[in-house]
Every structure is written in C-alpha cells, then in structure tokens.
Enzyme design. Structure first.
Site, PDB file in Angstrom:
ATOM      1  N   GLU A 225      22.649  43.231  57.003  1.00 11.86           N
ATOM      2  CA  GLU A 225      24.054  43.019  56.616  1.00 11.86           C
ATOM      3  C   GLU A 225      24.550  44.372  56.111  1.00 11.86           C
ATOM      4  O   GLU A 225      24.251  44.767  54.985  1.00 11.86           O
ATOM      5  CB  GLU A 225      24.142  41.955  55.508  1.00 11.86           C
ATOM      6  CG  GLU A 225      23.627  40.580  55.921  1.00 11.86           C
ATOM      7  CD  GLU A 225      24.622  39.771  56.743  1.00 11.86           C
ATOM      8  OE1 GLU A 225      25.709  40.286  57.044  1.00 11.86           O
ATOM      9  OE2 GLU A 225      24.302  38.627  57.078  1.00 11.86           O
ATOM     10  N   CYS A 259      32.045  44.846  50.668  1.00 10.18           N
ATOM     11  CA  CYS A 259      31.730  45.257  52.048  1.00 10.18           C
ATOM     12  C   CYS A 259      32.826  44.869  53.023  1.00 10.18           C
ATOM     13  O   CYS A 259      33.060  45.563  54.006  1.00 10.18           O
ATOM     14  CB  CYS A 259      30.403  44.652  52.490  1.00 10.18           C
ATOM     15  SG  CYS A 259      30.389  42.861  52.416  1.00 10.18           S
TER      16      CYS A 259
HETATM   17  P1  NAD Z   1      22.208  51.153  49.868  1.00 11.34           P
HETATM   18  O1  NAD Z   1      21.915  51.046  51.313  1.00 11.34           O
HETATM   19  O2  NAD Z   1      22.253  52.483  49.235  1.00 11.34           O
HETATM   20  O3  NAD Z   1      21.130  50.313  49.015  1.00 11.34           O
HETATM   21  C1  NAD Z   1      20.822  48.961  49.305  1.00 11.34           C
HETATM   22  C2  NAD Z   1      19.423  48.649  48.826  1.00 11.34           C
HETATM   23  O4  NAD Z   1      18.507  49.469  49.539  1.00 11.34           O
HETATM   24  C3  NAD Z   1      19.178  48.903  47.343  1.00 11.34           C
HETATM   25  O5  NAD Z   1      18.408  47.835  46.824  1.00 11.34           O
HETATM   26  C4  NAD Z   1      18.399  50.206  47.334  1.00 11.34           C
HETATM   27  O6  NAD Z   1      17.492  50.297  46.255  1.00 11.34           O
HETATM   28  C5  NAD Z   1      17.633  50.126  48.638  1.00 11.34           C
HETATM   29  N1  NAD Z   1      17.301  51.453  49.183  1.00 11.34           N
HETATM   30  C6  NAD Z   1      17.913  52.634  48.915  1.00 11.34           C
HETATM   31  N2  NAD Z   1      17.330  53.642  49.599  1.00 11.34           N
HETATM   32  C7  NAD Z   1      16.347  53.075  50.325  1.00 11.34           C
HETATM   33  C8  NAD Z   1      15.378  53.588  51.229  1.00 11.34           C
HETATM   34  N3  NAD Z   1      15.324  54.894  51.545  1.00 11.34           N
HETATM   35  N4  NAD Z   1      14.529  52.721  51.815  1.00 11.34           N
HETATM   36  C9  NAD Z   1      14.588  51.416  51.523  1.00 11.34           C
HETATM   37  N5  NAD Z   1      15.456  50.860  50.662  1.00 11.34           N
HETATM   38  C10 NAD Z   1      16.341  51.679  50.063  1.00 11.34           C
HETATM   39  O7  NAD Z   1      23.578  50.359  49.653  1.00 11.34           O
HETATM   40  P2  NAD Z   1      24.415  50.179  48.311  1.00 11.34           P
HETATM   41  O8  NAD Z   1      25.041  51.461  47.934  1.00 11.34           O
HETATM   42  O9  NAD Z   1      23.592  49.453  47.300  1.00 11.34           O
HETATM   43  O10 NAD Z   1      25.535  49.157  48.813  1.00 11.34           O
HETATM   44  C11 NAD Z   1      26.711  49.554  49.445  1.00 11.34           C
HETATM   45  C12 NAD Z   1      26.626  49.328  50.937  1.00 11.34           C
HETATM   46  O11 NAD Z   1      26.236  47.993  51.214  1.00 11.34           O
HETATM   47  C13 NAD Z   1      27.970  49.498  51.606  1.00 11.34           C
HETATM   48  O12 NAD Z   1      27.811  50.183  52.814  1.00 11.34           O
HETATM   49  C14 NAD Z   1      28.434  48.069  51.854  1.00 11.34           C
HETATM   50  O13 NAD Z   1      29.347  47.920  52.913  1.00 11.34           O
HETATM   51  C15 NAD Z   1      27.129  47.401  52.151  1.00 11.34           C
HETATM   52  N6  NAD Z   1      27.222  45.969  51.911  1.00 11.34           N
HETATM   53  C16 NAD Z   1      27.179  45.135  52.974  1.00 11.34           C
HETATM   54  C17 NAD Z   1      27.313  43.771  52.778  1.00 11.34           C
HETATM   55  C18 NAD Z   1      27.291  42.803  53.924  1.00 11.34           C
HETATM   56  O14 NAD Z   1      27.183  41.604  53.673  1.00 11.34           O
HETATM   57  N7  NAD Z   1      27.388  43.245  55.156  1.00 11.34           N
HETATM   58  C19 NAD Z   1      27.479  43.271  51.481  1.00 11.34           C
HETATM   59  C20 NAD Z   1      27.524  44.177  50.431  1.00 11.34           C
HETATM   60  C21 NAD Z   1      27.389  45.529  50.640  1.00 11.34           C
END
Ligand code: NAD
Length: 480
Positions: A225, A259
């Site tokens: 997602e 998002c």
């Molecule tokens: P992110 O991708 O930075 O982090 C998401 C998760 O991944 C966190 O738990 C983080 O600890 C983990 N993570 C970070 N680096 C990682 C790595 N190298 N390997 C594995 N895991 C890792 O996202 P964010 O900043 O927390 O959230 C914002 C993003 O999420 C935006 O792009 C938003 O659009 C998206 N989002 C999507 C939805 C949806 O339903 N499609 C919902 C909410 C947010």
C-alpha cells in the site's frame, strides 16, 4: 543448520535473534491458529475491539502526542474506522470462510470443485506513521480473520502510538500468535530477512521496492500500500463551491499527511480565480475561526525532516516562478505549516514531481480536458484520483482514459470507508488491495480443490492404450 541464517542466529537484542525467536514461535503455533473455527476467530476480533475500546483514551492521547491529531479526527479516522472494519469482518466471516463452489467444464464433467481459503501462515505487517493506529489494525483484522499468525512493525516516527499498540496487543494476544516488534528501519530489515508467508507493507514507494525485493528472496507474497501524487480534476461542469470545500477538507485533514489526500488540483483557466477565492473561504471556515488558526483541530508535521522538506518544496516552487496565494507561514516551534495554496507552477518544480504529504496545494490550470488526461497518463499511476463534475459523460470519459488505484467522484477520500471496495494502488502506488473480503483474501491462499467422481472410471475413456478410442476424440471435437 547454517548458523549464518537469521533463523539460527544467536538470540541477542540487536541481532536477528529477537525477531527470529518470535517468528519461530509463531511458525510452530501456526497450525493451531490455522485450524481455528469461525467462532474462535470471531472471538479474537471481539477481544481486539474490546481492548481498543478499553484503551481508547490512551490511543487518542498517543495520536495527539505524535501528530497533534484532534480527538475528533483521531476517533473517526483511526478508531471508529477500525471498529467498523472489525464489525464487518465478524458479520461476514462465516461467508468468507465457506469454500466457494465453482462450476465444472466438459473436461471434468463429473467432478466437483471449490476454492478453499486457507491462511497464508506467518505474516508481517509494516506500517507508516501518518495513521499509525489504523494502518496497523486494518490489516491485522484481515490477518486474524483469515487465521494467520502475525508480527506487527509500527513506525518509529509515531513512538507514542507504537508503544500504545504494543501494550494493547500484549494484553490480549500471546507472542506466538500476534506480536509487536517496535523499532526503525534496522528492525524492518531484520524482519524482512525472515521467510514470512506474506508481507503487508504500507509506506512509501521507495521503501516498497526494497520490501518487494526482500520478499522475492523467499518468494513471499506481498501487498504494498504505497503513495504517490493523487490528482483532483475539477471539470468545467463542477459545482465549484462544493468542490473547493471538499478539497480543502481532504487536503488539510491530518495536515495533509494522508496517502489519499488530494495532492494537486486541475481547474479550468476560466474558473481559476473563482475557485481560488472559494478555496480560501473554505480554508478560513475550517481552520481560522475568528481569524486565528485553531491548532486544536489542525495537525502538526510529524518530524523536523518532513517540516524542512515541505519548506524546501515551497521555496523551490517560488524560485521557479510560482505564487503563494494563501498561507505560506511555517511555525518551527510546533511544526505547524499553515494551509498553503500555490499557483503558476512550472513542470520542473519539485512540488509537481514528488508526493507532497503536507498542507501545500498546487492549483494548475488547463484549457482542454485532454491536456489533463495526457498529463496524468504521462506520470505514475496515482493511488487515488478525484473528479468533480455534474456531467456523468465527462466523468466517464476521464475514468475511461486514465488509471488510478481508486477514484472518488464529487468527493475526496471517502471511498476508503466502504469495505466492499478494494482499497489499493496500481504499480508505483501499490500492489494488491485491502479491506473487507479483499483484505481477507490477501491474507488467504485461494486453494483450488477438485473432487473426482467416485463412480466414474476415467481410465476406461482417457488412459492408454488408445486403440479403439478414436470415438472419444471425435466426440470432443464435436463438443468443442
Ligand atoms: P516509509 O516507507 O518511510 O516507512 C514505512 C515503514 O517502513 C516504517 O515502519 C519504517 O520503519 C519502515 N522502513 C523504513 N525504511 C525501511 C527499509 N529500508 N526497509 C524496510 N522497512 C523500512 O513511509 P512513511 O514515511 O512512514 O509513510 C509515508 C508514506 O506512506 C507516503 O508515501 C504515503 O503515501 C504512504 N502511505 C500509503 C498508504 C496507503 O494505504 N497506500 C497509507 C499511508 C501512507
């Protein structure tokens, strides 16, 4: 066994051990969880709902601390949303778990076939910080309904909510069924090294690619997602006042850190001035009662990093000729960015290239709807797309000529609230869907089962020797 494997590494706080220990315990318990009855799964979901109700204040306080979410927004978007999802799963679980019969065809005329939904096994759910409670709980509900064991990894950028979720889950589940592992990207990396059966990741497109490539090492299935830029198209036949009010609400809820928030708006050049005026009125009505910003109802930016990133997006746009029509005020002390509307954007402005994820709204004009369609199609497929129009013909035309994860007509964001709709993106905005039966399905393997008739001896017709069986081929040829 190979001692270099995460599954056999020594049990240490910082090594693979802690995560692998929980994973192994869940693996051993998975058969028992898989065999759980409809009533047992419903009881787990009820237990989860009761625990959320009992912890509601702690959850709302945590969301206030992490994101300054108002109690209203937090209750509606994070908590009641989850109650509705649990109720829906409880109501429909017996139908979802019932094997689905499928018809037979000529080649297997006397057989009976059905799809049996079996749990994927041990699953990993990784969540982001923007709806840090809801985005852990919604997939968890589907995982429980489908009979899985599960490890949850909350976001480190929402530490209060992460702690509240960990406490809540530990109160009601044993670690060998549902566990929470708190921490940052390093913890995620260690978890991703384990051979989960399914990984449900919510977060950025950039990290989604890492998750998918790690999952590929074990051929784990994934639901991703992700994010992206969700455009709003205000058609010439739209009710401008309603469109402006809804766009302002959708863009500014959670300070734009949603998002499916409208990322930018297309408006016909002849309607730009009127639309900007209505947008300004709507913003003032929502967040400036008495002329002052009401921070009780308006979120803060999650971190200094994101605050500075958003400030740079505005500075970059302005340096390339864009005009700040409304807002533009950045309060460092409490990471508040006033609702900001920008016009006159150039294609090379960073704000038109990356997901904004904050309360900045570019308004772009068009002369002909074809330009809008071409622009959208020349960019990554959005997670959501919004169309405001009173012409069904125009709406249909835009939908038919573009692609997006989901679409809402004459409103924004609320399509997420119907659990009968699959929620998800397409390509860079996501892989797979969730909510309701769609969520149950992603946490299930659709096992195909065929029963051969007990009385039919197929060998007499179809097995060698084939001498004298020319009539079978003739019959098949006639029938096909
Ligand atoms: P992110 O991708 O930075 O982090 C998401 C998760 O991944 C966190 O738990 C983080 O600890 C983990 N993570 C970070 N680096 C990682 C790595 N190298 N390997 C594995 N895991 C890792 O996202 P964010 O900043 O927390 O959230 C914002 C993003 O999420 C935006 O792009 C938003 O659009 C998206 N989002 C999507 C939805 C949806 O339903 N499609 C919902 C909410 C947010």
């Amino acid at each position: 066994m190979d001692t270099g494997s995460p599954l056999t590494a020594p049990l240490t706080e910082n090594g693979y051990g802690k995560e692998a220990g929980i994973f192994n315990a869940q693996k051993q318990n998975q058969l028992a969880v898989k065999l759980s009855t409809i009533n047992e799964r419903k009881a787990k979901l009820k237990r989860l709902k009761a625990a959320i109700q009992a912890n509601e204040k702690a959850i709302l306080d945590a969301l206030k601390s992490d994101l300054r979410k108002s109690a209203f927004e937090a209750a509606v978007f994070e908590v009641y949303f989850i109650h509705a999802e649990i109720d829906f799963a409880i109501k429909n679980l017996s139908v979802w778990m019932t094997p689905q019969p499928v018809p037979s065809n000529l080649m297997n005329l006397f057989t009976s076939s059905y799809i049996h939904y079996e749990p994927k096994g041990v699953c990993l759910i990784i969540a982001p910080w923007n709806y840090p409670f809801q985005l852990l709980m919604a997939p968890l509900i589907s995982a429980i309904a489908a009979g899985n064991c599960c490890i949850l990894k909350p976001s480190e950028l929402a530490p209060a909510t992460s702690a509240a979720v960990a406490k809540l889950i530990r109160e009601i589940f044993k670690e060998n069924e549902i566990a929470v592992v708190e921490g940052d990207a390093d913890v995620s990396t260690r978890l991703l090294a384990l051979p989960f059966n399914h990984i449900f990741f919510t977060g950025s497109t950039r990290i989604g690619k890492i998750v998918m490539s790690e999952a590929a090492k074990h051929l784990a299935s994934v639901t991703l997602e992700l994010g992206g830029k969700s455009p709003v198209v205000v058609d010439v036949k739209a009710d401008l006042k309603k469109a402006a009010a809804k766009i302002a609400w959708g863009k500014l809820a959670n300070a734009g850190q949603t998002c499916i928030a409208p990322d930018y708006v297309f408006v016909h050049e002849s309607q730009e001035d009127k639309f900007l005026e209505l947008l300004k009125d709507s913003i003032e009505k929502l967040y400036y009662p008495g002329g002052q910003i009401n921070k009780e109802n308006y979120g803060k930016i999650v971190s200094d990093g994101h605050f500075n990133r958003l400030r740079k997006l505005v500075a970059d746009a302005v340096s390339k000729g864009s005009e700040v029509k409304t807002g533009g005020l950045f309060e460092d002390g409490d990471r508040t960015i006033h609702p900001t509307v920008l016009t006159g954007l150039k294609a090379d402005a960073l704000i038109m290239q990356e997901e904004i994820f904050g309360p900045l709204l570019p308004v772009v004009t068009y002369k002909n709807i074809r330009e809008v369609i071409d622009y959208i199609n020349a960019h990554d497929k959005p997670l959501a797309m919004y169309i405001f129009s009173n012409s069904n013909r125009n709406v249909k035309n835009i939908i038919r000529h573009t692609s997006a994860g989901g679409t809402c007509v004459n409103d924004v964001m609320i399509h997420i609230s119907n659990p009968n709709l699959s929620f998800g993106g397409v390509n860079t905005s996501g892989v797979g869907g969730s909510h309701g039966f769609h969520g149950f399905k992603v946490f299930s393997h659709e096992r195909s089962v065929m029963h051969q008739s007990r009385w039919l001896d197929i060998g007499k017709i179809a097995y060698p020797p084939y001498t004298g069986k020319g009539w079978v081929l003739k019959l098949l040829k006639k029938l096909m």
